[in-house]
Design a protein around this motif. Sequence first.
Motif, PDB file in Angstrom:
ATOM      1  N   PHE A   1       0.578  18.177  -7.557  1.00 39.20           N
ATOM      2  CA  PHE A   1      -0.296  17.615  -6.529  1.00 39.20           C
ATOM      3  C   PHE A   1      -0.340  16.094  -6.621  1.00 39.20           C
ATOM      4  N   ARG A   2      -0.592  15.569  -7.804  1.00 42.03           N
ATOM      5  CA  ARG A   2      -0.694  14.116  -7.958  1.00 42.03           C
ATOM      6  C   ARG A   2       0.624  13.419  -7.611  1.00 42.03           C
ATOM      7  N   THR A   3       1.740  14.020  -8.017  1.00 49.66           N
ATOM      8  CA  THR A   3       3.051  13.465  -7.670  1.00 49.66           C
ATOM      9  C   THR A   3       3.256  13.500  -6.162  1.00 49.66           C
ATOM     10  N   ALA A   4       2.862  14.581  -5.515  1.00 49.38           N
ATOM     11  CA  ALA A   4       2.996  14.694  -4.060  1.00 49.38           C
ATOM     12  C   ALA A   4       2.177  13.616  -3.357  1.00 49.38           C
ATOM     13  N   VAL A   5       0.946  13.391  -3.801  1.00 50.30           N
ATOM     14  CA  VAL A   5       0.097  12.376  -3.165  1.00 50.30           C
ATOM     15  C   VAL A   5       0.709  10.989  -3.365  1.00 50.30           C
ATOM     16  N   ARG A   6       1.200  10.690  -4.571  1.00 50.68           N
ATOM     17  CA  ARG A   6       1.848   9.387  -4.815  1.00 50.68           C
ATOM     18  C   ARG A   6       3.087   9.212  -3.933  1.00 50.68           C
ATOM     19  N   THR A   7       3.896  10.260  -3.832  1.00 47.98           N
ATOM     20  CA  THR A   7       5.113  10.190  -3.023  1.00 47.98           C
ATOM     21  C   THR A   7       4.770  10.011  -1.550  1.00 47.98           C
ATOM     22  N   LEU A   8       3.800  10.771  -1.055  1.00 51.67           N
ATOM     23  CA  LEU A   8       3.376  10.630   0.333  1.00 51.67           C
ATOM     24  C   LEU A   8       2.820   9.235   0.579  1.00 51.67           C
ATOM     25  N   ASP A   9       2.020   8.734  -0.324  1.00 52.64           N
ATOM     26  CA  ASP A   9       1.437   7.407  -0.185  1.00 52.64           C
ATOM     27  C   ASP A   9       2.533   6.343  -0.087  1.00 52.64           C
ATOM     28  N   ALA A  10       3.553   6.450  -0.932  1.00 54.41           N
ATOM     29  CA  ALA A  10       4.661   5.497  -0.904  1.00 54.41           C
ATOM     30  C   ALA A  10       5.424   5.587   0.417  1.00 54.41           C
ATOM     31  N   ARG A  11       5.643   6.811   0.911  1.00 54.95           N
ATOM     32  CA  ARG A  11       6.341   6.998   2.189  1.00 54.95           C
ATOM     33  C   ARG A  11       5.541   6.383   3.336  1.00 54.95           C
ATOM     34  N   LEU A  12       4.235   6.589   3.301  1.00 52.34           N
ATOM     35  CA  LEU A  12       3.393   6.028   4.372  1.00 52.34           C
ATOM     36  C   LEU A  12       3.376   4.501   4.312  1.00 52.34           C
ATOM     37  N   ALA A  13       3.374   3.930   3.122  1.00 52.67           N
ATOM     38  CA  ALA A  13       3.387   2.480   2.971  1.00 52.67           C
ATOM     39  C   ALA A  13       4.693   1.881   3.491  1.00 52.67           C
ATOM     40  N   ALA A  14       5.791   2.625   3.353  1.00 48.39           N
ATOM     41  CA  ALA A  14       7.095   2.134   3.779  1.00 48.39           C
ATOM     42  C   ALA A  14       7.377   2.384   5.258  1.00 48.39           C
ATOM     43  N   ALA A  15       6.594   3.259   5.876  1.00 50.32           N
ATOM     44  CA  ALA A  15       6.819   3.614   7.292  1.00 50.32           C
ATOM     45  C   ALA A  15       6.336   2.501   8.214  1.00 50.32           C
ATOM     46  N   PRO A  16       6.989   2.337   9.360  1.00 50.22           N
ATOM     47  CA  PRO A  16       6.503   1.344  10.328  1.00 50.22           C
ATOM     48  C   PRO A  16       5.106   1.716  10.798  1.00 50.22           C
ATOM     49  N   ALA A  17       4.297   0.714  11.042  1.00 52.19           N
ATOM     50  CA  ALA A  17       2.917   0.937  11.498  1.00 52.19           C
ATOM     51  C   ALA A  17       2.925   1.619  12.854  1.00 52.19           C
ATOM     52  N   ARG A  18       1.976   2.537  13.048  1.00 53.61           N
ATOM     53  CA  ARG A  18       1.827   3.220  14.348  1.00 53.61           C
ATOM     54  C   ARG A  18       0.819   2.482  15.190  1.00 53.61           C
ATOM     55  N   GLY A  19       1.062   2.478  16.480  1.00 57.85           N
ATOM     56  CA  GLY A  19       0.134   1.773  17.361  1.00 57.85           C
ATOM     57  C   GLY A  19      -0.522   2.660  18.257  1.00 57.85           C
TER      58      GLY A  19
END
Length: 170
Positions: A152-170
């Motif tokens: 779970f903790r690894t999944a949250v860290r991985t998701l968080d990193a993916r969201l940080a790297a994704a282009p911002a949504r408008g």
Amino acid sequence: MARRLRPVGLDFLEQAPTRLVFTARAAAAPEALYRALAEEVTGWPAWFRAVSLARPTGGGAGREVRLRGGVRFQETVVAAEAARRYAYRVDRTNAPGLRALLEEWLLAPAAGPHSPGDRSPGTLVRWTFAADGPAPLRVALAAARPGLGHSFRTAVRTLDARLAAAPARG
């Protein structure tokens, strides 16, 4: 062969014979995390290593999930509260011993910045895994607690990193 499990509601989160609760903190906002959990279901394998396939069913009212190792779930979404809560119960599975299973992801704004320099406080993520089954299954789940927590903790860290790297949504 898949077996039908006992249908349970949200009250099962407090009544289940086995309750495993884990928390993690993410820098992403609750809205972004909720979108990844509930609206972008097919993306789960990219950030939750245990998941090999996830897809919505019934127009989003359910999900089909496969885990690495061959376990399969047919699920019904029982709560979908934008930026706050996403919960689903397993209706059918090939996992032995389970009688009932309900999982809930709660998202809440975290208090204070995630790290120095952050503008947003981020999100506190709480995952509850509520299950019922015979004594050997309950013992196995208790023994699996550290591994499930790590996953779970690894999944949250991985998701968080993916969201940080994704282009911002408008």
